[in-house]
Design an enzyme around this catalytic site. Structure first.
Site, short mmCIF file in Angstrom:
data_model
loop_
_atom_site.label_atom_id
_atom_site.label_comp_id
_atom_site.label_asym_id
_atom_site.label_seq_id
_atom_site.Cartn_x
_atom_site.Cartn_y
_atom_site.Cartn_z
N ASP A 35 31.27 36.26 42.32
CA ASP A 35 32.05 35.31 43.11
C ASP A 35 32.76 36.01 44.26
O ASP A 35 33.63 36.85 44.03
CB ASP A 35 33.09 34.62 42.21
N MET A 68 32.05 32.05 48.52
CA MET A 68 33.08 31.03 48.80
C MET A 68 33.84 31.52 50.02
O MET A 68 35.01 31.92 49.94
CB MET A 68 33.99 30.86 47.58
N GLY A 142 37.66 28.68 43.18
CA GLY A 142 38.80 29.54 43.49
C GLY A 142 39.28 30.33 42.29
O GLY A 142 39.76 31.45 42.45
N PHE A 143 39.13 29.75 41.11
CA PHE A 143 39.68 30.40 39.92
C PHE A 143 38.78 30.20 38.71
O PHE A 143 38.11 29.17 38.61
CB PHE A 143 41.07 29.84 39.61
N GLY A 144 38.83 31.17 37.82
CA GLY A 144 38.13 31.03 36.55
C GLY A 144 39.02 30.27 35.57
O GLY A 144 40.19 30.02 35.83
N GLY A 145 38.44 29.88 34.45
CA GLY A 145 39.22 29.30 33.36
C GLY A 145 39.71 27.87 33.58
O GLY A 145 40.65 27.44 32.91
N GLY A 176 31.56 26.43 36.47
CA GLY A 176 32.96 26.04 36.27
C GLY A 176 33.18 25.30 34.97
O GLY A 176 32.61 24.23 34.75
N GLY A 177 33.96 25.89 34.08
CA GLY A 177 34.30 25.22 32.83
C GLY A 177 33.13 25.05 31.86
O GLY A 177 33.19 24.23 30.95
N GLY A 197 32.32 32.08 32.83
CA GLY A 197 33.27 33.18 32.96
C GLY A 197 34.15 33.27 31.74
O GLY A 197 33.90 34.05 30.82
C1 DX5 Z 1 35.10 29.52 40.39
C2 DX5 Z 1 33.92 30.43 40.32
C3 DX5 Z 1 33.27 30.48 39.01
C4 DX5 Z 1 34.16 30.97 37.91
C5 DX5 Z 1 33.75 30.24 36.67
O1 DX5 Z 1 35.52 29.40 41.70
O2 DX5 Z 1 32.93 30.04 41.25
O3 DX5 Z 1 32.07 31.23 39.04
O4 DX5 Z 1 34.10 32.33 37.67
O5 DX5 Z 1 34.63 30.58 35.68
P1 DX5 Z 1 34.80 29.71 34.37
O6 DX5 Z 1 33.49 29.73 33.64
O7 DX5 Z 1 35.89 30.44 33.65
O8 DX5 Z 1 35.19 28.31 34.79
ZN ZN Z 2 30.89 30.98 41.04
#
Ligand code: DX5
Ligand code: ZN
Length: 220
Positions: A35, A68, A142-145, A176-177, A197
């Site tokens: 990412d 991104m 933008g963010f994981g989790g 995502g998720g 993730g």
């Molecule tokens: C979010 C990223 C994803 C992120 C997914 O902006 O593009 O690739 O790492 O993470 P999870 O699986 O934790 O939602």
């Molecule tokens: Zn991604």
């Protein structure tokens, strides 16, 4: 059914990238999801081509790179040189998407296009033949989790229709998720690549968790 599982480095231990890469090499994962965030297109910054190049040095599986960033066309050759195998750009970030996708392929990479949760699938109807991969964001990037957005299933159905009509070889990836609970439903609905993730890296035994996710595909 077989699918590509792409663990996201966003949730990996950045202080141990070599070990994390080698751990994934030895696992059942298919790709490495990278990412790249610029702090403009999304409200977060990760890393750029030099760090990716360091991962590539040890990676034995394709790098699935998710840009991104605004105006991604300015950086295509930098990511090609850093070792991207799949390079995906957001439709919302590239004014001349047709040209951008052609350039990605010309540079020897597989071309991917990404859609934010609010962007209709029909936005990419006229470029779908020029893509190897369509990535549907199932969270706001933008963010994981974060929590999976349920209307992704509606978009997935529309994406499958585009695939059948214009590009039967298209890979449809969800990001995502994604977790053990929604994996079977996503695969049944036509996704054939999944990014994960938090669901992978928060597990006590990461390789075992990857194997568990892959095994869900075998039952479908
Ligand atoms: C979010 C990223 C994803 C992120 C997914 O902006 O593009 O690739 O790492 O993470 P999870 O699986 O934790 O939602
Ligand atoms: Zn991604």
């Amino acid at each position: 059914m077989s699918f590509y599982l792409s663990p996201s480095f966003l949730s990996a231990d950045f202080s141990a990238l070599r070990q994390e890469t080698e751990m994934l090499n030895a696992s059942a994962a298919d790709w490495f999801h990278i990412d790249i965030m610029d702090g403009h297109f999304v409200p977060n910054i990760t890393f750029g081509p030099p760090v990716m190049k360091a991962i590539k040095k040890y990676a034995k599986k394709p790098l699935d790179v998710h840009l991104m960033i605004e105006q991604p066309e300015r950086y295509l050759s930098a990511f090609a040189e850093a070792g991207a195998d799949y390079l995906s750009v957001h439709a919302e970030a590239s004014t001349h998407l047709n040209r951008t996708l052609a350039e990605i392929r010309r540079l020897g990479m597989k071309a991917g296009v990404v859609l934010n949760p609010h962007t209709p699938v029909c936005m990419v109807e006229n470029v779908i033949e020029y893509c190897d991969l369509l990535l549907l964001m199932s969270v706001n990037p933008g963010f994981g989790g974060q929590k999976f957005i349920e209307n992704t299933y509606r978009k997935l159905e529309q994406a499958v229709q585009l695939k059948q009509r214009y590009n039967p070889d298209l890979i449809i990836e969800i990001d995502g998720g994604v977790n053990l609970d929604n994996t079977p439903k996503l695969l049944k609905a036509g996704a054939n690549a999944l990014v994960a993730g938090a669901a992978i890296f928060a597990a006590p035994d990461v390789p075992k968790q990857i194997e568990a996710m892959k095994a869900l595909g075998e039952r479908i």
